[in-house]
Design a protein around this motif. Structure first.
Motif, short mmCIF file in Angstrom:
data_model
loop_
_atom_site.label_atom_id
_atom_site.label_comp_id
_atom_site.label_asym_id
_atom_site.label_seq_id
_atom_site.Cartn_x
_atom_site.Cartn_y
_atom_site.Cartn_z
N PHE A 71 0.83 -1.21 0.00
CA PHE A 71 0.00 0.00 0.00
C PHE A 71 0.85 1.25 0.00
O PHE A 71 1.85 1.38 0.74
CB PHE A 71 -0.91 0.02 1.24
CG PHE A 71 -1.70 1.30 1.36
CD1 PHE A 71 -2.87 1.48 0.65
CD2 PHE A 71 -1.25 2.34 2.17
CE1 PHE A 71 -3.58 2.66 0.73
CE2 PHE A 71 -1.96 3.53 2.27
CZ PHE A 71 -3.13 3.69 1.55
N ARG A 72 0.46 2.19 -0.86
CA ARG A 72 1.01 3.55 -0.86
C ARG A 72 -0.15 4.53 -0.87
O ARG A 72 -1.23 4.24 -1.40
CB ARG A 72 1.89 3.78 -2.09
CG ARG A 72 3.09 2.86 -2.20
CD ARG A 72 4.06 3.35 -3.30
NE ARG A 72 3.38 3.53 -4.57
CZ ARG A 72 3.20 2.56 -5.47
NH1 ARG A 72 3.63 1.32 -5.20
NH2 ARG A 72 2.58 2.80 -6.60
N ASP A 73 0.06 5.70 -0.32
CA ASP A 73 -1.02 6.69 -0.20
C ASP A 73 -1.67 6.99 -1.55
O ASP A 73 -2.89 7.17 -1.64
CB ASP A 73 -0.49 7.99 0.41
CG ASP A 73 -0.16 7.85 1.89
OD1 ASP A 73 -0.29 6.73 2.41
OD2 ASP A 73 0.23 8.85 2.51
N THR A 107 -6.56 7.37 8.91
CA THR A 107 -6.33 8.82 8.99
C THR A 107 -6.32 9.45 7.61
O THR A 107 -6.91 10.51 7.37
CB THR A 107 -5.01 9.10 9.71
OG1 THR A 107 -5.06 8.54 11.02
CG2 THR A 107 -4.76 10.60 9.81
N LEU A 108 -5.67 8.78 6.67
CA LEU A 108 -5.60 9.29 5.30
C LEU A 108 -6.99 9.39 4.69
O LEU A 108 -7.34 10.41 4.07
CB LEU A 108 -4.72 8.36 4.46
CG LEU A 108 -4.62 8.67 2.96
CD1 LEU A 108 -3.90 9.99 2.74
CD2 LEU A 108 -3.91 7.53 2.22
N CYS A 109 -7.79 8.35 4.86
CA CYS A 109 -9.13 8.36 4.26
C CYS A 109 -10.03 9.39 4.93
O CYS A 109 -10.80 10.09 4.26
CB CYS A 109 -9.74 6.96 4.37
SG CYS A 109 -8.96 5.73 3.31
N ILE A 114 -12.87 9.87 2.36
CA ILE A 114 -13.07 8.61 1.65
C ILE A 114 -13.59 7.60 2.67
O ILE A 114 -12.95 7.37 3.70
CB ILE A 114 -11.75 8.10 1.03
CG1 ILE A 114 -11.21 9.13 0.03
CG2 ILE A 114 -11.96 6.75 0.35
CD1 ILE A 114 -9.81 8.80 -0.48
N PRO A 115 -14.74 6.98 2.44
CA PRO A 115 -15.26 5.99 3.39
C PRO A 115 -14.25 4.88 3.63
O PRO A 115 -13.68 4.32 2.68
CB PRO A 115 -16.53 5.47 2.71
CG PRO A 115 -16.93 6.56 1.76
CD PRO A 115 -15.65 7.17 1.28
N VAL A 116 -14.04 4.53 4.90
CA VAL A 116 -13.05 3.51 5.24
C VAL A 116 -13.61 2.58 6.30
O VAL A 116 -14.31 3.02 7.22
CB VAL A 116 -11.73 4.15 5.72
CG1 VAL A 116 -11.94 5.01 6.97
CG2 VAL A 116 -10.67 3.08 5.98
N ASN A 117 -13.31 1.30 6.16
CA ASN A 117 -13.71 0.30 7.14
C ASN A 117 -12.49 -0.54 7.50
O ASN A 117 -11.82 -1.09 6.63
CB ASN A 117 -14.81 -0.60 6.57
CG ASN A 117 -15.21 -1.72 7.53
OD1 ASN A 117 -14.60 -2.78 7.52
ND2 ASN A 117 -16.23 -1.47 8.31
N VAL A 118 -12.19 -0.61 8.81
CA VAL A 118 -11.08 -1.39 9.32
C VAL A 118 -11.64 -2.48 10.21
O VAL A 118 -12.38 -2.20 11.16
CB VAL A 118 -10.08 -0.51 10.11
CG1 VAL A 118 -8.91 -1.36 10.61
CG2 VAL A 118 -9.58 0.64 9.24
#
Length: 559
Positions: A71-73, A107-109, A114-118
């Motif tokens: 992964f890269r930003d 944090t980036l999303c 940008i919707p993010v799910n962890v």
């Protein structure tokens, strides 16, 4: 720890690009969920990663694109759709919260909206996936807001198991009704705009030569839409799930000429009709089927025809055998009298055929149920000796009980007054005066609660007497004692049903409370000091809301 609730939405994800980070079984599941919603999942994992077999199969089949990189930003800004600047539509991180990269991606999303799910990290998510039951167009999602996915899955299974089969197919059919109503309305408006004659195959009555205006078309559309809304609201789910194409046609046809309503289910009469017909006028109680009288339950099981008011609880209608034809009143504003006459005429016709007709009403037939009018009507048609009236538990007295309001609590209230909030033809009735020791229950009031509160708390022009000639009285006093705005009150909706709701407040705030919380009919308003005897209001809160009813669950295991 304070809990929170989420704003649940249904996202149209067709053609969206979802970035799935990871190579484990959860990554395979996320890709499957994206594909199921019509999205295009992109898997991001190093070339050295060992893919889960289900994930590898999707990659091999070309369903999932695998970017073999760490992964890269810039990945979240370059792998998306061209029409949104190549920004991905959502990011799924499957490596868990202990991985430092998870917090960085979150944090980036968040910074870029940008919707993010962890996975397993609610604090890092901007959205979560629900445990979902899918039946055609019907989707039911459950979330515990991060308190446990296994628990959400269990609740979802319980909810799904309680639903009748084929409910998704019913959604398709009822959606077709809505589409056809809108389509016919559009064609009629186009014809009117062009000045052409309306096609005689579309919604034409015997009086087609009369002038048709935009208002006429809007009224016809709204009438049918209200009928469709009432079908969805009041028919039991089992009967909705059994709806057929013929039923759909009858729903549409029923408002072409306001002819007799069509029944749902088998339209044949009982194979063993009685020789002499009769009409049983019975109350169905406030909502819970266990509150029926045994006599009314027997009538439900043996009637040849059931004519039900639209507010008869679904749990009661579910007790009607599938072989028995059921007609539900087509009552809506402006059609109440016509719907009433329609059912009465159907009852008379069936009785003369030797059938037993159950005229099923909400609550008690003689407590604002128009039961007396129906008995008088049947007497006028020579059927007075064929009418039997059965009592029902009225919500006027049972709903306060289920809301923990004792209407005649000693030293608080020594009298109960049952009133209607809406008079004949929709006119406001005469408001009762304030008596400190009185509990008042208003039925049919919530749709005009603002007007009712105004009538209770302010004097009416007709109540202020004119001073007599020569009188020194400059400010005549109202004849009726007004209710203080601080008077406690409660809105009780769907009493004794699983979705019962109680809003506790005062006359000063009840209008605002109903507007903000919405309506859950049928409901009533209880006013008086008894509302607070067992339910002391929390200081600083204008109102409180209590959802759900479990008051009769203890009896489920009794034999």
């Amino acid at each position: 720890m304070a809990s929170h609730i989420s704003m649940l939405t249904a996202t149209d994800a067709r053609s969206h690009i979802h970035l799935v980070i990871g190579s484990n079984p959860l990554a395979a599941a996320r890709c499957g969920q994206s594909l199921g919603a019509g999205a295009l999942p992109i898997l991001l994992a190093p070339e050295t990663a060992e893919l889960h077999y289900a994930l590898q199969k999707r990659v091999d089949d070309g369903e999932v694109k695998w970017i073999k990189e760490v992964f890269r930003d810039e990945h979240v800004f370059t792998l998306g759709r061209e029409d949104v600047g190549h920004v991905v539509d959502a990011v799924f991180v499957t490596s868990g919260p202990r991985e430092p990269l998870s917090a960085h991606i979150s944090t980036l999303c968040r910074r870029n909206r940008i919707p993010v799910n962890v996975v397993d990290a609610p604090q890092l998510c901007t959205f979560s996936l629900l445990s979902t039951h899918v039946d055609g167009p019907l989707q039911i999602g459950i979330t515990t807001n991060g308190r446990g996915c296994k628990l959400a899955s269990r609740i979802r299974r319980e909810v799904a198991a309680s639903l009748p089969p084929n409910l998704g197919a019913a959604c398709l059919r009822l959606g077709e009704v809505r589409r056809r109503i809108q389509e016919e309305d559009h064609l009629l408006h186009m014809a009117l705009a062009d000045g052409d004659d309306v096609d005689d195959s579309i919604d034409q009555s015997a009086s087609f030569n009369k002038l048709v205006t935009e208002a006429d078309l809007d009224a016809a559309k709204n009438r049918r839409m209200r009928w469709l809304s009432q079908i969805c609201e009041y028919w039991p789910l089992k009967r909705l799930a059994a709806i057929t194409d013929d039923d759909v046609s009858s729903i549409l046809k029923s408002y072409e000429d306001m002819g007799p309503a069509e029944s749902i289910g088998n339209s044949t009469s009982n194979s063993n009709p009685i020789d002499r017909g009769r009409i049983i006028l019975a109350g169905s109680g406030p909502g819970h089927p266990d509150l029926l009288t045994r006599t009314t339950h027997k009538a439900i099981q043996t009637a040849d025809l059931v004519l039900a008011d639209k507010l008869v609880p679904a749990g009661v209608l579910d007790l009607i055998p599938r072989r028995t034809p059921v007609h539900i009143a087509r009552k809506f504003p402006g059609n109440a009298d016509a719907a009433q006459n329609e059912l009465q005429e159907m009852a008379i016709a069936a009785v003369r055929e030797g059938k037993t007709v159950l005229r099923l009403k909400q609550g008690d037939p003689y407590i604002y149920g128009r039961g007396g009018e129906e008995v008088a009507y049947f007497r006028q048609h020579g059927l007075g000796d064929k009418v039997v009236v059965l009592p029902g538990v009225t919500s006027a007295l049972s709903a306060p009980l289920f809301a923990a309001i004792p209407p005649t609590q000693r030293d608080v209230a020594d009298q109960v007054l049952i009133c209607t909030g809406t008079g004949k033809k929709g006119k406001p009735p005469a408001p009762p005066e304030f008596v400190a020791s009185r509990t008042v229950v208003f039925l049919m009031a919530l749709h005009r609660v603002e007007g009712l509160v105004g009538e209770l708390t302010t004097s009416l022009d007709t109540e202020i007497p004119k001073p007599e000639e020569g009188s020194r009285e400059e400010q005549p006093q109202p004849r009726r004692k007004l209710w203080p705005l601080t008077t406690p009150c409660a809105v009780v909706e769907r009493a004794s049903c699983p979705d019962q709701r109680v809003i506790r407040t005062t006359l000063a705030h009840v209008v605002e409370a109903v507007e903000q919380e919405g309506s859950r009919p049928p409901g009533l308003l209880v006013v008086g000091r008894a509302c607070e005897f067992l339910n002391e209001r929390e200081k600083g809160r204008a109102w409180s809301v209590e959802d759900g009813f479990r008051g009769l669950d203890w009896g489920d295991g009794l034999g």
